[in-house]
Design an enzyme around this catalytic site. Structure first.
Site, mmCIF file in Angstrom:
data_model
loop_
_atom_site.group_PDB
_atom_site.id
_atom_site.type_symbol
_atom_site.label_atom_id
_atom_site.label_comp_id
_atom_site.label_asym_id
_atom_site.label_seq_id
_atom_site.Cartn_x
_atom_site.Cartn_y
_atom_site.Cartn_z
ATOM 1 N N HIS A 54 -2.921 2.692 5.880
ATOM 2 C CA HIS A 54 -2.428 3.962 5.348
ATOM 3 C C HIS A 54 -3.403 4.475 4.300
ATOM 4 C CE1 HIS A 54 -0.845 1.036 2.470
ATOM 5 N NE2 HIS A 54 -0.650 2.010 1.605
ATOM 6 N N HIS A 56 -3.419 5.355 1.050
ATOM 7 C CA HIS A 56 -3.474 5.116 -0.391
ATOM 8 C C HIS A 56 -4.782 4.423 -0.779
ATOM 9 C CE1 HIS A 56 1.194 5.419 -0.587
ATOM 10 N NE2 HIS A 56 0.605 6.593 -0.496
ATOM 11 N N ASP A 58 -5.762 2.201 -2.874
ATOM 12 C CA ASP A 58 -5.906 0.751 -3.053
ATOM 13 C C ASP A 58 -6.020 0.024 -1.716
ATOM 14 O OD1 ASP A 58 -3.179 1.430 -2.604
ATOM 15 O OD2 ASP A 58 -2.489 -0.431 -3.510
ATOM 16 N N HIS A 59 -5.904 0.769 -0.611
ATOM 17 C CA HIS A 59 -6.094 0.185 0.729
ATOM 18 C C HIS A 59 -7.291 0.788 1.457
ATOM 19 C CE1 HIS A 59 -2.153 -1.963 0.890
ATOM 20 N NE2 HIS A 59 -1.917 -1.100 -0.070
ATOM 21 N N HIS A 110 6.575 3.867 4.404
ATOM 22 C CA HIS A 110 5.857 3.907 3.132
ATOM 23 C C HIS A 110 5.056 5.207 3.032
ATOM 24 C CE1 HIS A 110 3.924 2.552 -0.479
ATOM 25 N NE2 HIS A 110 2.719 2.648 0.074
ATOM 26 N N ASP A 134 1.546 -1.848 3.515
ATOM 27 C CA ASP A 134 2.690 -1.752 2.606
ATOM 28 C C ASP A 134 4.000 -1.529 3.345
ATOM 29 O OD1 ASP A 134 0.881 -2.081 0.605
ATOM 30 O OD2 ASP A 134 1.184 -0.120 -0.342
ATOM 31 N N HIS A 172 0.153 -6.620 -0.246
ATOM 32 C CA HIS A 172 0.289 -6.938 -1.676
ATOM 33 C C HIS A 172 0.994 -8.281 -1.860
ATOM 34 C CE1 HIS A 172 -0.835 -3.073 -3.579
ATOM 35 N NE2 HIS A 172 -0.360 -2.524 -2.477
#
Length: 242
Positions: A54, A56, A58-59, A110, A134, A172
């Site tokens: 996805h 975001h 942080d990914h 998410h 996530d 995570h």
């Protein structure tokens, strides 16, 4: 052997390198390019593909540098947000990597375009693998962003249909917190008390994974929700919990 190198990053994220053809690898959710490049050099690995679950940061934030440094092909479900994307992927698509097909499972919840990546069992991997981003964590799931509780509930129901022995690699490490939440919802649960005690003895983040679909069906409250309404109420309580 599951051929997965687990790379903790950014505090509580996981990045995964999957070795699929000798020294060739693909990476899942590279939020930090530096961690990935360091491991590629250390182990003389050839990065061929980047798989993003996805949009975001942080990914996905490491995708641009990894593409520039290695020439890897970027797969993502959201090219409008991830400009480096070479191939937009969709639910049901199979990425035909040499010796290791990867099936895209659409899991909105998410985010509206989130996906998971499923690697079927093969000669060098007796158990199937699932990279969940996530969508699902060990003992939990992500927040609802850009989709609905019904979407998320339906996505988890899809994952429950995978073989119980499927190894689960989440995006995570919220594992201890998720089991603490489970005990708040189900005080005195022997299953969650026992597992939480085991988890608290683990000192290395990388040792928290993988889980399995079978374990998540037995222990993850969000996987056990019987309706979208029940799932939504659990998620509301978890949002407050932390």
């Amino acid at each position: 052997m599951h051929n997965v190198v687990i790379l903790p990053a950014l505090g509580d994220n996981y990045i995964y390198l999957y070795r699929y053809d000798g020294q060739r690898v693909f990476v899942v959710d590279p939020g930090d390019a530096g961690v990935v490049l360091e491991n590629l050099q250390k182990h003389a690995l050839d990065l061929t593909h980047v798989l993003i679950t996805h949009s975001h940061g942080d990914h996905s934030a490491g995708a641009k540098k990894l593409k520039a440094e290695t020439g890897a092909t970027i797969f993502s479900p959201d090219s409008s947000a991830i400009r480096e994307t070479d191939c937009d992927i969709t639910d049901g698509q199979t990425l035909a990597l040499p010796g290791s097909p990867v099936v895209v499972i659409g899991t909105p919840g998410h985010t509206s375009s989130a996906v998971c990546y499923y690697v079927p069992a093969g000669l060098d991997r007796p158990q199937p693998l699932l990279f969940t981003g996530d969508t699902m964590f060990i003992g939990g799931c992500g927040r609802i962003i850009g989709a609905t509780a019904r979407d998320f509930f339906d996505s988890l129901c899809r994952l429950k249909k995978l073989p119980d022995e499927t190894l689960v690699f989440p995006g995570h490490d919220y594992t201890v917190e998720n089991y603490e939440f489970a005990l708040q919802v189900e005080p005195g649960s022997k299953v969650h008390e026992k597992r939480l005690a085991e988890l608290r003895k683990i000192s290395k983040q990388a040792d928290m994974v993988p889980s399995s679909i079978g374990r998540e069906k037995r222990e993850n409250l969000f996987m056990q929700a019987g309706s979208a309404e029940e799932f939504a109420e659990l998620r509301r309580k978890k949002d407050i919990f932390g």
